[in-house]
Design a protein around this motif. Sequence first.
Motif, mmCIF file in Angstrom:
data_model
loop_
_atom_site.group_PDB
_atom_site.id
_atom_site.type_symbol
_atom_site.label_atom_id
_atom_site.label_comp_id
_atom_site.label_asym_id
_atom_site.label_seq_id
_atom_site.Cartn_x
_atom_site.Cartn_y
_atom_site.Cartn_z
ATOM 1 N N GLU A 1 0.816 -1.217 0.000
ATOM 2 C CA GLU A 1 0.000 0.000 0.000
ATOM 3 C C GLU A 1 0.851 1.268 0.000
ATOM 4 O OE1 GLU A 1 -3.528 0.305 0.040
ATOM 5 O OE2 GLU A 1 -3.304 -1.783 -0.615
ATOM 6 N N GLN A 2 2.168 1.105 -0.028
ATOM 7 C CA GLN A 2 3.118 2.222 -0.046
ATOM 8 C C GLN A 2 2.972 3.122 1.186
ATOM 9 O OE1 GLN A 2 2.509 4.096 -3.910
ATOM 10 N NE2 GLN A 2 3.907 2.644 -4.879
ATOM 11 N N LEU A 3 2.594 2.506 2.299
ATOM 12 C CA LEU A 3 2.566 3.230 3.567
ATOM 13 C C LEU A 3 3.944 3.259 4.207
ATOM 14 C CD1 LEU A 3 -0.744 1.815 5.088
ATOM 15 C CD2 LEU A 3 -0.386 4.055 4.057
ATOM 16 N N LEU A 4 4.810 2.367 3.744
ATOM 17 C CA LEU A 4 6.135 2.235 4.330
ATOM 18 C C LEU A 4 7.129 1.896 3.228
ATOM 19 C CD1 LEU A 4 6.884 2.491 7.331
ATOM 20 C CD2 LEU A 4 6.857 0.010 7.486
ATOM 21 N N PRO A 5 8.211 2.667 3.094
ATOM 22 C CA PRO A 5 9.246 2.311 2.117
ATOM 23 C C PRO A 5 9.865 0.955 2.459
ATOM 24 C CG PRO A 5 9.559 4.555 2.945
ATOM 25 C CD PRO A 5 8.524 3.909 3.812
ATOM 26 N N TRP A 6 10.415 0.314 1.462
ATOM 27 C CA TRP A 6 10.973 -1.027 1.643
ATOM 28 C C TRP A 6 12.039 -1.061 2.733
ATOM 29 C CZ3 TRP A 6 10.193 -5.961 0.618
ATOM 30 C CH2 TRP A 6 11.265 -6.855 0.693
ATOM 31 N N GLU A 7 12.964 -0.108 2.708
ATOM 32 C CA GLU A 7 14.041 -0.113 3.697
ATOM 33 C C GLU A 7 13.503 0.110 5.108
ATOM 34 O OE1 GLU A 7 17.214 -0.953 3.648
ATOM 35 O OE2 GLU A 7 16.833 -1.599 1.590
ATOM 36 N N ALA A 8 12.478 0.956 5.234
ATOM 37 C CA ALA A 8 11.874 1.180 6.550
ATOM 38 C C ALA A 8 11.180 -0.085 7.044
ATOM 39 C CB ALA A 8 10.887 2.338 6.478
ATOM 40 N N ALA A 9 10.552 -0.825 6.132
ATOM 41 C CA ALA A 9 9.902 -2.082 6.508
ATOM 42 C C ALA A 9 10.936 -3.101 6.984
ATOM 43 C CB ALA A 9 9.112 -2.632 5.326
ATOM 44 N N ARG A 10 12.091 -3.132 6.332
ATOM 45 C CA ARG A 10 13.169 -4.033 6.766
ATOM 46 C C ARG A 10 13.653 -3.665 8.172
ATOM 47 N NH1 ARG A 10 16.519 -6.790 3.086
ATOM 48 N NH2 ARG A 10 18.342 -6.018 4.195
ATOM 49 N N ARG A 11 13.769 -2.360 8.432
ATOM 50 C CA ARG A 11 14.204 -1.906 9.754
ATOM 51 C C ARG A 11 13.175 -2.301 10.814
ATOM 52 N NH1 ARG A 11 14.577 4.164 9.616
ATOM 53 N NH2 ARG A 11 15.392 3.549 7.582
ATOM 54 N N LEU A 12 11.900 -2.094 10.501
ATOM 55 C CA LEU A 12 10.827 -2.465 11.422
ATOM 56 C C LEU A 12 10.840 -3.967 11.683
ATOM 57 C CD1 LEU A 12 8.250 -1.668 12.989
ATOM 58 C CD2 LEU A 12 6.975 -1.932 10.850
ATOM 59 N N ASN A 13 11.024 -4.735 10.641
ATOM 60 C CA ASN A 13 11.104 -6.190 10.760
ATOM 61 C C ASN A 13 12.254 -6.603 11.679
ATOM 62 O OD1 ASN A 13 10.730 -8.945 10.255
ATOM 63 N ND2 ASN A 13 11.980 -8.890 8.398
ATOM 64 N N ALA A 14 13.394 -5.931 11.547
ATOM 65 C CA ALA A 14 14.563 -6.266 12.369
ATOM 66 C C ALA A 14 14.312 -5.947 13.837
ATOM 67 C CB ALA A 14 15.787 -5.506 11.859
ATOM 68 N N TRP A 15 13.682 -4.805 14.122
ATOM 69 C CA TRP A 15 13.395 -4.442 15.515
ATOM 70 C C TRP A 15 12.451 -5.451 16.159
ATOM 71 C CZ3 TRP A 15 12.172 1.457 14.563
ATOM 72 C CH2 TRP A 15 13.381 2.147 14.373
ATOM 73 N N ILE A 16 11.381 -5.786 15.438
ATOM 74 C CA ILE A 16 10.422 -6.758 15.969
ATOM 75 C C ILE A 16 11.112 -8.103 16.192
ATOM 76 C CG2 ILE A 16 8.352 -8.097 15.411
ATOM 77 C CD1 ILE A 16 7.305 -5.620 13.932
ATOM 78 N N GLY A 17 11.901 -8.521 15.204
ATOM 79 C CA GLY A 17 12.575 -9.811 15.296
ATOM 80 C C GLY A 17 13.526 -9.897 16.470
ATOM 81 N N GLU A 18 14.276 -8.834 16.706
ATOM 82 C CA GLU A 18 15.231 -8.863 17.817
ATOM 83 C C GLU A 18 14.517 -9.010 19.155
ATOM 84 O OE1 GLU A 18 18.282 -5.922 20.145
ATOM 85 O OE2 GLU A 18 18.095 -5.649 17.975
ATOM 86 N N GLU A 19 13.428 -8.260 19.352
ATOM 87 C CA GLU A 19 12.691 -8.356 20.616
ATOM 88 C C GLU A 19 12.094 -9.750 20.803
ATOM 89 O OE1 GLU A 19 8.751 -6.475 22.853
ATOM 90 O OE2 GLU A 19 9.702 -5.357 21.222
ATOM 91 N N VAL A 20 11.479 -10.272 19.752
ATOM 92 C CA VAL A 20 10.849 -11.592 19.838
ATOM 93 C C VAL A 20 11.881 -12.670 20.148
ATOM 94 C CG1 VAL A 20 9.717 -13.376 18.442
ATOM 95 C CG2 VAL A 20 8.876 -11.022 18.381
ATOM 96 N N LEU A 21 13.022 -12.600 19.475
ATOM 97 C CA LEU A 21 14.039 -13.638 19.659
ATOM 98 C C LEU A 21 14.736 -13.515 21.010
ATOM 99 C CD1 LEU A 21 15.472 -13.668 16.036
ATOM 100 C CD2 LEU A 21 14.059 -15.424 17.112
ATOM 101 N N GLN A 22 14.876 -12.298 21.525
ATOM 102 C CA GLN A 22 15.418 -12.157 22.881
ATOM 103 C C GLN A 22 14.559 -12.927 23.877
ATOM 104 O OE1 GLN A 22 16.152 -8.231 24.370
ATOM 105 N NE2 GLN A 22 17.475 -7.646 22.671
#
Length: 414
Positions: free
Chosen positions: A112-133
């Motif tokens: 939907e172009q609400l989030l640029p691709w690189e920003a989505a990758r950054r968001l994915n990384a933040w969520i992933g780090e918290e979940v995996l911790q």
Amino acid sequence: MNRPPVCTEVSAHLLNAEVSFTGVVRYFSALDKGEGLGTWSLVFHQGRLGFAHHSLEPLERLDRHLRRLSHQVFSLTRQNCLRIHRQVEALLAQETGPLPADLLGLSWMVTEQLLPWEAARRLNAWIGEEVLQNLLLVPGGFQQEIIPLDNVPTLGQWDGGSLLDLIQKRLRAWQSLGPEITSPYQRPYFASRAQAERLPAEQQERLGRLLKGFSFRQLSALLDQDDLQIARRLHPLVKAGILVLRDPQPPFDRLPKTYSAKLETESQPSETPTVPLHLANGLADLGPSPQASKTWIVACIDDSEAMLSELQRLLEGHNLVIHTISDSLKALMKLTTLKPDLILLDVGMPNVDGYQLCSLIRKSSVLKDVPVVMVTGHKGLIDRVKARLAGATDYLTKPFRQEELLQMVFRYLS
């Protein structure tokens, strides 16, 4: 619940899969005896980990990281964040199959172009780090469910071994802040007025505007700063007795702690600087963002004058201008004139009830994007569904504490 972290005992096999594997691997704690640790879902594409999901409050986690990202991505406005919230909430309520709803939501944001691709990758990384911790802190073994799929959405892929090293280093850093700090979900407060007065007036004001019941994780989102760094900076004040830490709010109180006396000797030396109590160096930049200094307009609608007075008392002194409305028949006209930043709306009112008024608000071109929090004594699932169908943004159940009210308010204002 004081479980020792076992991050040093977990091997990289949890974060890796066979090269040909595409699909979802679900993990359940073998020692979860009805304590509600939830389920972890790791999404792999051709053997590489691409997304990590935890069933414990995924929408809160997404909202929080979106808020932090909004400091960096200017197109991520409050209206767009609310739109994303509603989309992911709808996905969570549906049967989406083995793929996590928050992963589908991330893919939808990009489409939907609400989030640029690189920003989505950054968001994915933040969520992933918290979940995996949280996953790596769980003691004992895991029960595993493997679900092969033909294809999965991809928002970047991680090397399991490198990612594990990074997360373990951060967990050891959290461990070094114990025994004072035992969880990123703990909430710092001033211990007392007398303790707060040990700090210069400017620092009292700066911290006082932050310490409203937010956890280290939530402060990270509000300030666009790393939660571990915030904890390190506040750690000397906790040791000095100026700040106290309250337990994580449910359901995060179920999660394993980051500190255990058992592993204290194994921890790396603390890198926490010895910060003088006047905070001249270590905490000088730890303060609200420019948005936090803004004065927000909050409209409170309730047919009970006593309840309106109580809401005003609980919210005063927090950069908020409170307008109270007791007549639901006149509320829509007054709201259109006020143009509030947030609406707290009672459900059970005569003439026009909260559900009806919320529906009218959503049809107004002036008010349709304003967050509406339904405030009610009804606790049933049906009542929550009715609130959502009427267009409510969130739901606050009476009775509530001041910290719960403030957290709800600033969740949608900051």
